[in-house]
Design a protein around this motif. Structure first.
Motif, short mmCIF file in Angstrom:
data_model
loop_
_atom_site.label_atom_id
_atom_site.label_comp_id
_atom_site.label_asym_id
_atom_site.label_seq_id
_atom_site.Cartn_x
_atom_site.Cartn_y
_atom_site.Cartn_z
N LYS A 101 43.94 26.69 11.58
CA LYS A 101 43.43 26.77 12.94
C LYS A 101 44.54 26.56 13.96
N ASP A 142 45.43 29.33 16.75
CA ASP A 142 45.09 29.08 18.16
C ASP A 142 46.30 28.82 19.04
N SER A 143 47.35 28.21 18.50
CA SER A 143 48.49 27.88 19.35
C SER A 143 49.82 28.41 18.84
N GLU A 162 42.12 22.63 24.75
CA GLU A 162 42.99 23.81 24.66
C GLU A 162 42.27 25.12 24.92
N HIS A 163 40.99 25.23 24.54
CA HIS A 163 40.27 26.49 24.69
C HIS A 163 39.57 26.63 26.04
N ASN A 192 44.07 16.36 18.75
CA ASN A 192 43.04 17.37 18.99
C ASN A 192 41.77 16.94 18.27
N THR A 234 35.53 21.50 22.09
CA THR A 234 35.52 22.94 21.82
C THR A 234 34.22 23.39 21.17
N LEU A 246 35.62 32.22 17.36
CA LEU A 246 35.49 31.49 18.62
C LEU A 246 34.41 32.08 19.53
N VAL A 293 32.36 29.38 21.12
CA VAL A 293 33.24 28.68 22.05
C VAL A 293 33.38 29.47 23.35
N ASN A 294 33.55 30.77 23.22
CA ASN A 294 33.74 31.60 24.41
C ASN A 294 32.47 31.69 25.26
N LYS A 336 32.48 28.57 27.21
CA LYS A 336 33.53 28.66 28.24
C LYS A 336 33.05 29.49 29.43
#
Length: 405
Positions: A90, A94-95, A217-218, A244, A249, A297, A300-301, A304
């Motif tokens: 992950k 993600d990063s 972060e997201h 984290n 998230t 995600l 998650v989105n 968001k």
């Protein structure tokens, strides 16, 4: 017995714990929930907690895990191997940060990761530079670990972001660690990639450690060009700890699964501490976390998008109140307005001198719960979480608008 003498038994609470303050955000949230339980129409902007349910596929993974006898037993103190591997993958996805499983410690939520990290890094008297406004737990975790928090205030005139010049002015021979948080709780501030690189160069020049909290972060809006500090500043990786977790998230605040990522020797030391303090994180929660971090995600989105809509609403409505100035946050789910121009004046026959008094006033008069800036090292401000339903958000801010009209 000699008059005036005292025995160890008379000191009922250790000085170490006696000096620790209660979490202000949890205190406000608990009070709001207690008033709601009494039937009062309180609207709470206090807790940093998504109002969405945990995604169904995560819950189903937990249900399945409950039935598996493997999860009824102790497991490795540092985390299930499957979860540590999932966190490695992950983190890469993600990063773009490449780490190994021996660099990961699974903890009982993000708070636990922060404490474990500071306990592993700090010796008594070591100083940690803490940009303010700060989340209430950071200074207390530093003190519990024997360190000394050194606050550096960045107010709304600089978008709540500290500069290298401010950091340098706070640095001493005892400075060991910089705490770096982006996106920020409580302000929602997000550092750009260039700002992160500049701070990273300063950290490296002075051979400091850095703890970076990436729990939000997201939740970054407006297409801000940002990134993970150890990715943007790879020379820092061997002296960097990343914290984290799944709480924000994936709407999993109550599941209590976080993690720290750092150099293998530091993570080993923190794992040894955890082996004596708590042993393993609950296995069912770890299995749920595997499903969360391994899934896509899309859920998650969706969350968001809702937060972004609420963000724009709350900022617009707060700025309609005379005496309130609310910068637009670019991350997390908090608004952090300045209320300095409301202070020192009478409101409904009451003169309010501090933002703490203001927070008590609005809870008493219009049953809206907010957290005063005193809790975050910056009096004169309020923190409002917009992780609540759209209707409640509008109703709560409307009450404030009428109160201060």
């Amino acid at each position: 017995m000699t008059t005036g003498s005292s025995s160890p038994r008379d000191r009922r609470v250790s000085q170490r714990l006696g000096s620790i303050a209660e979490s202000a955000t949890l205190k406000v949230d608990a009070k709001a929930k207690a008033l709601k339980a009494e039937g009062r129409p309180v609207i709470g902007f206090g807790a940093g907690e998504p109002d969405f349910p945990t995604p169904d596929y995560v819950v189903e993974a937990a249900v399945e895990a409950c039935r598996d006898p493997r999860n009824h037993r102790y497991s490795p103190a540092g985390g299930l191997p499957e979860l540590k591997q999932a966190i490695v993958e992950k983190t890469r996805r993600d990063s773009g940060y490449e780490v190994e499983t021996n660099q990961v410690l699974v903890t009982n939520g993000g708070k636990h990761a922060i404490y474990d990290a500071f306990a592993a890094m700090l010796d008594p008297g070591d100083e940690v530079i803490v940009p303010a406004p700060y989340w209430t737990t950071y200074p207390e975790a530093i003190r519990l670990a024997g360190g000394v928090p050194v606050e550096v205030l960045a107010d709304d005139t600089q978008d709540y972001k500290v500069t290298v010049d401010q950091l340098e002015a706070a640095r001493t021979e005892r400075t060991k660690v910089l705490l770096f948080v982006s996106p920020s709780n409580p302000t929602g501030a997000v550092y750009t990639s260039d700002e992160i690189r500049e701070i990273g160069r300063w950290v490296e020049d002075h051979q400091l450690w850095v703890l970076t909290d990436e729990i939000y972060e997201h939740l970054v809006y407006d297409d801000v060009d940002t990134g993970s500090l150890p990715v943007l500043c790879p020379d820092l990786a061997d002296h960097c700890v990343v914290v984290n977790g799944v709480a924000k998230t994936y709407a999993m605040t109550g599941w209590r699964v976080g993690w720290m990522i750092g150099p293998a020797d530091l993570v080993k030391a923190a794992t040894n501490l955890q082996s004596h303090a708590t042993s393993n994180v609950a296995n069912v929660a770890q299995r749920a976390a595997i499903a969360a971090v391994s899934g896509d995600l899309s859920a998650v989105n969706e969350m968001k998008d809702a937060f972004d809509r609420r963000r724009r609403t709350i900022v617009s409505m707060l700025n309609e109140i005379e005496g309130v100035v609310c910068p637009t946050p670019q991350g997390a789910f908090y608004a952090y307005p300045s209320v300095k121009d409301l202070l020192g004046r009478e409101h409904d026959g009451v003169r309010l001198s501090t933002s703490a008094e203001l927070a008590e006033f609005v809870l008493d008069r219009v049953e809206v719960a907010v957290v005063p800036g005193e809790a975050f090292g910056s009096p004169g401000y309020l923190r409002l979480s917009y992780a609540l339903g759209d209707d409640d958000l509008v109703e709560g801010i409307t009450r404030l608008q009428k109160l201060f009209a």
